[in-house]
Structures are given as C-alpha cells and as structure tokens.
Design a protein around this motif. Structure first.
Motif, PDB file in Angstrom:
ATOM      1  N   GLU A 136       0.830  -1.220   0.000  1.00  0.00           N
ATOM      2  CA  GLU A 136       0.000   0.000   0.000  1.00  0.00           C
ATOM      3  C   GLU A 136       0.858   1.260   0.000  1.00  0.00           C
ATOM      4  N   MET A 137       1.922   1.250   0.800  1.00  0.00           N
ATOM      5  CA  MET A 137       2.819   2.410   0.865  1.00  0.00           C
ATOM      6  C   MET A 137       3.450   2.679  -0.508  1.00  0.00           C
ATOM      7  N   LEU A 138       3.991   1.618  -1.119  1.00  0.00           N
ATOM      8  CA  LEU A 138       4.668   1.775  -2.414  1.00  0.00           C
ATOM      9  C   LEU A 138       3.681   2.151  -3.516  1.00  0.00           C
ATOM     10  N   ASP A 139       2.490   1.536  -3.484  1.00  0.00           N
ATOM     11  CA  ASP A 139       1.468   1.872  -4.489  1.00  0.00           C
ATOM     12  C   ASP A 139       1.095   3.348  -4.404  1.00  0.00           C
ATOM     13  N   ARG A 140       0.918   3.852  -3.164  1.00  0.00           N
ATOM     14  CA  ARG A 140       0.563   5.267  -2.969  1.00  0.00           C
ATOM     15  C   ARG A 140       1.666   6.169  -3.506  1.00  0.00           C
ATOM     16  N   MET A 141       2.922   5.810  -3.193  1.00  0.00           N
ATOM     17  CA  MET A 141       4.069   6.598  -3.659  1.00  0.00           C
ATOM     18  C   MET A 141       4.118   6.648  -5.180  1.00  0.00           C
ATOM     19  N   LEU A 142       3.996   5.479  -5.800  1.00  0.00           N
ATOM     20  CA  LEU A 142       4.094   5.413  -7.267  1.00  0.00           C
ATOM     21  C   LEU A 142       2.937   6.152  -7.925  1.00  0.00           C
ATOM     22  N   ARG A 143       1.740   5.990  -7.373  1.00  0.00           N
ATOM     23  CA  ARG A 143       0.554   6.628  -7.959  1.00  0.00           C
ATOM     24  C   ARG A 143       0.711   8.150  -7.952  1.00  0.00           C
ATOM     25  N   VAL A 144       1.169   8.688  -6.810  1.00  0.00           N
ATOM     26  CA  VAL A 144       1.257  10.151  -6.700  1.00  0.00           C
ATOM     27  C   VAL A 144       2.454  10.689  -7.495  1.00  0.00           C
ATOM     28  N   ASP A 145       3.551   9.929  -7.554  1.00  0.00           N
ATOM     29  CA  ASP A 145       4.711  10.364  -8.349  1.00  0.00           C
ATOM     30  C   ASP A 145       4.335  10.430  -9.827  1.00  0.00           C
ATOM     31  N   HIS A 146       3.628   9.396 -10.270  1.00  0.00           N
ATOM     32  CA  HIS A 146       3.186   9.357 -11.664  1.00  0.00           C
ATOM     33  C   HIS A 146       2.239  10.528 -11.947  1.00  0.00           C
ATOM     34  N   ALA A 147       1.295  10.771 -11.035  1.00  0.00           N
ATOM     35  CA  ALA A 147       0.332  11.875 -11.204  1.00  0.00           C
ATOM     36  C   ALA A 147       1.052  13.218 -11.257  1.00  0.00           C
ATOM     37  N   GLY A 148       2.079  13.387 -10.395  1.00  0.00           N
ATOM     38  CA  GLY A 148       2.850  14.639 -10.369  1.00  0.00           C
ATOM     39  C   GLY A 148       3.581  14.882 -11.674  1.00  0.00           C
ATOM     40  N   GLU A 149       4.205  13.843 -12.194  1.00  0.00           N
ATOM     41  CA  GLU A 149       4.939  13.980 -13.454  1.00  0.00           C
ATOM     42  C   GLU A 149       3.972  14.196 -14.618  1.00  0.00           C
ATOM     43  N   TYR A 150       2.810  13.549 -14.543  1.00  0.00           N
ATOM     44  CA  TYR A 150       1.793  13.737 -15.581  1.00  0.00           C
ATOM     45  C   TYR A 150       1.300  15.190 -15.572  1.00  0.00           C
ATOM     46  N   GLY A 151       1.006  15.685 -14.369  1.00  0.00           N
ATOM     47  CA  GLY A 151       0.543  17.066 -14.229  1.00  0.00           C
ATOM     48  C   GLY A 151       1.574  18.068 -14.723  1.00  0.00           C
ATOM     49  N   ALA A 152       2.843  17.817 -14.365  1.00  0.00           N
ATOM     50  CA  ALA A 152       3.931  18.716 -14.797  1.00  0.00           C
ATOM     51  C   ALA A 152       4.020  18.749 -16.327  1.00  0.00           C
ATOM     52  N   ASN A 153       3.848  17.591 -16.961  1.00  0.00           N
ATOM     53  CA  ASN A 153       3.868  17.524 -18.425  1.00  0.00           C
ATOM     54  C   ASN A 153       2.752  18.375 -19.027  1.00  0.00           C
ATOM     55  N   ARG A 154       1.573  18.302 -18.416  1.00  0.00           N
ATOM     56  CA  ARG A 154       0.445  19.074 -18.942  1.00  0.00           C
ATOM     57  C   ARG A 154       0.659  20.577 -18.726  1.00  0.00           C
ATOM     58  N   ILE A 155       1.286  20.950 -17.605  1.00  0.00           N
ATOM     59  CA  ILE A 155       1.579  22.371 -17.348  1.00  0.00           C
ATOM     60  C   ILE A 155       2.528  22.912 -18.418  1.00  0.00           C
ATOM     61  N   TYR A 156       3.596  22.151 -18.706  1.00  0.00           N
ATOM     62  CA  TYR A 156       4.544  22.596 -19.734  1.00  0.00           C
ATOM     63  C   TYR A 156       3.885  22.628 -21.114  1.00  0.00           C
ATOM     64  N   ALA A 157       2.968  21.682 -21.356  1.00  0.00           N
ATOM     65  CA  ALA A 157       2.237  21.691 -22.637  1.00  0.00           C
ATOM     66  C   ALA A 157       1.411  22.974 -22.751  1.00  0.00           C
ATOM     67  N   GLY A 158       0.770  23.370 -21.657  1.00  0.00           N
ATOM     68  CA  GLY A 158      -0.015  24.610 -21.650  1.00  0.00           C
ATOM     69  C   GLY A 158       0.857  25.831 -21.859  1.00  0.00           C
ATOM     70  N   GLN A 159       2.013  25.837 -21.217  1.00  0.00           N
ATOM     71  CA  GLN A 159       2.946  26.966 -21.391  1.00  0.00           C
ATOM     72  C   GLN A 159       3.429  27.057 -22.836  1.00  0.00           C
ATOM     73  N   MET A 160       3.737  25.906 -23.406  1.00  0.00           N
ATOM     74  CA  MET A 160       4.238  25.895 -24.788  1.00  0.00           C
ATOM     75  C   MET A 160       3.164  26.320 -25.791  1.00  0.00           C
ATOM     76  N   ALA A 161       1.904  26.030 -25.483  1.00  0.00           N
ATOM     77  CA  ALA A 161       0.814  26.446 -26.382  1.00  0.00           C
ATOM     78  C   ALA A 161       0.789  27.967 -26.516  1.00  0.00           C
ATOM     79  N   ILE A 162       1.191  28.666 -25.466  1.00  0.00           N
ATOM     80  CA  ILE A 162       1.176  30.134 -25.478  1.00  0.00           C
ATOM     81  C   ILE A 162       2.528  30.715 -25.878  1.00  0.00           C
ATOM     82  N   LEU A 163       3.612  30.123 -25.353  1.00  0.00           N
ATOM     83  CA  LEU A 163       4.936  30.761 -25.490  1.00  0.00           C
ATOM     84  C   LEU A 163       5.887  30.058 -26.480  1.00  0.00           C
TER      85      LEU A 163
END
Length: 198
Positions: A28-55
């Motif tokens: 459970e501990m490792l699953d939680r860690m991996l799930r949130v790490d993956h979500a964080g990296e996914y979110g960061a990718n989408r943020i940079y995609a949004g920035q690139m759409a404008i800049l």
C-alpha cells in the motif's frame, strides 16, 4: 540462445526498481508513492504543454521545451514502473490533464514571468514531495530501496534545477508573485493528497 541485448531486455522487463512488497502495508505504501509520483509527473507535463501552447514562438519557448523534455522522460519512466508493479494510476488523470494544461496556459498568458513563477511554485512542491519520500524510504530500509531512491533523487534534482531556472528567468518579478506562488502550491498539496488515495 539469447544475445546479450535480448537478455538485458528480458531482465529489464522482469526487474523493477521496486522490491517485491513483503506485506500488504508495504504494498500500500509503495502503491501510494508510485501513484502520486506518476500523477505529479503527468501534471507537470500538462503544465509545460499549456505553457508551450502560449509561449512556443517566444524567446522563452526553447527553455520551456528543454524542461518539458526532461519531464517527458520522468513520466515515461513512471509509466514503466507502474506497469512493472501492476499499480493503477490515479483515477483523477483526466482532471489533472485539463487542470495542468489550464494552469500552464493561464500563467503563460501573464508572460514569461508568469510561466516561470508557475514553474518555481510547482517544482518546489514536487521537490519537497520527493524529499519527503526519500526521508520515508531512508528511515524504513535504505538498502532495500536503493534503486527506487536513485530514481527519486535523480528526478528531484531535475525538478530543483527547473525551480532554479525559473528564479533565474525573472519569476519573482511578476506582480503578486507570492500570492500566485502560494495559490499554486496549495493546489499542488491538494492534488498530491487526493492522488495518493483515488
């Protein structure tokens, strides 16, 4: 007969940076860690995609692209680790897909400084999150988690570099910087908290 290359490929497919969990609590501990790490990296990718759409066509475009390329590698690696360990990603990915892009694009509409302020806020949150995971794993059993710790430390260092890049490129010069930063980091905390559970 297998060639060295195919043996290496078979090994990498069977071998994960995560040790097989010893019990349900560890799983459970490792699953939680991996799930949130993956979500964080996914979110960061989408943020940079949004920035690139404008800049994309601005002078800052190549710099944002460079940071985004690193984030793409992080996400790819966590996609692999999730698959190897049969961990499902957070059910909130569709929400992070939209929220990340909107955050990236809306801060980029404030200009380069807005995009960099967003980068500083997000990367500082992710760095703190990775540091917290490193502390947890070090306290539990650093030798058992050697490989996972290496991955997290490498990615944490990349995030810290992005944070510093944002500061070097005038993040703090945007009016209302501290307010913007605080609001984004509050959002990051909420996202981290719910992504671990859902």
């Amino acid at each position: 007969k297998f060639s060295n290359q195919s043996v290496g490929l078979i090994y990498s497919r069977c071998h994960s940076v995560i040790p097989p969990p010893r019990d349900n609590d560890e799983k459970e501990m490792l699953d939680r860690m991996l799930r949130v790490d993956h979500a964080g990296e996914y979110g960061a990718n989408r943020i940079y995609a949004g920035q690139m759409a404008i800049l994309r066509r601005s002078q800052t475009g190549p710099l944002i692209q460079e940071m985004w390329n690193q984030e793409k590698k992080h996400l790819e690696r966590f996609n692999e680790i999730l698959a190897e360990n049969r961990v499902r990603p957070t059910a909130l990915l569709p929400l992070w897909n939209i929220a990340g892009f909107v955050l990236g694009a809306s801060t980029a509409l404030l200009g380069k400084e807005g995009a960099m302020a967003c980068t500083v806020a997000v990367e500082e949150s992710i760095t703190e999150h990775y540091n917290s995971q490193i502390r947890t794993l070090m306290e539990k059993d650093p030798e058992r988690y050697t490989e996972f710790l290496q991955v997290i430390k490498e990615f944490r260092d990349d995030e810290m570099e992005h944070h510093d890049t944002g500061l070097e490129h005038d993040a703090e010069s945007i009016p209302g910087y501290w307010l913007l930063k605080t609001a984004i980091q509050l959002g990051c905390k909420v996202a981290i908290s719910v992504s671990q559970r859902i």
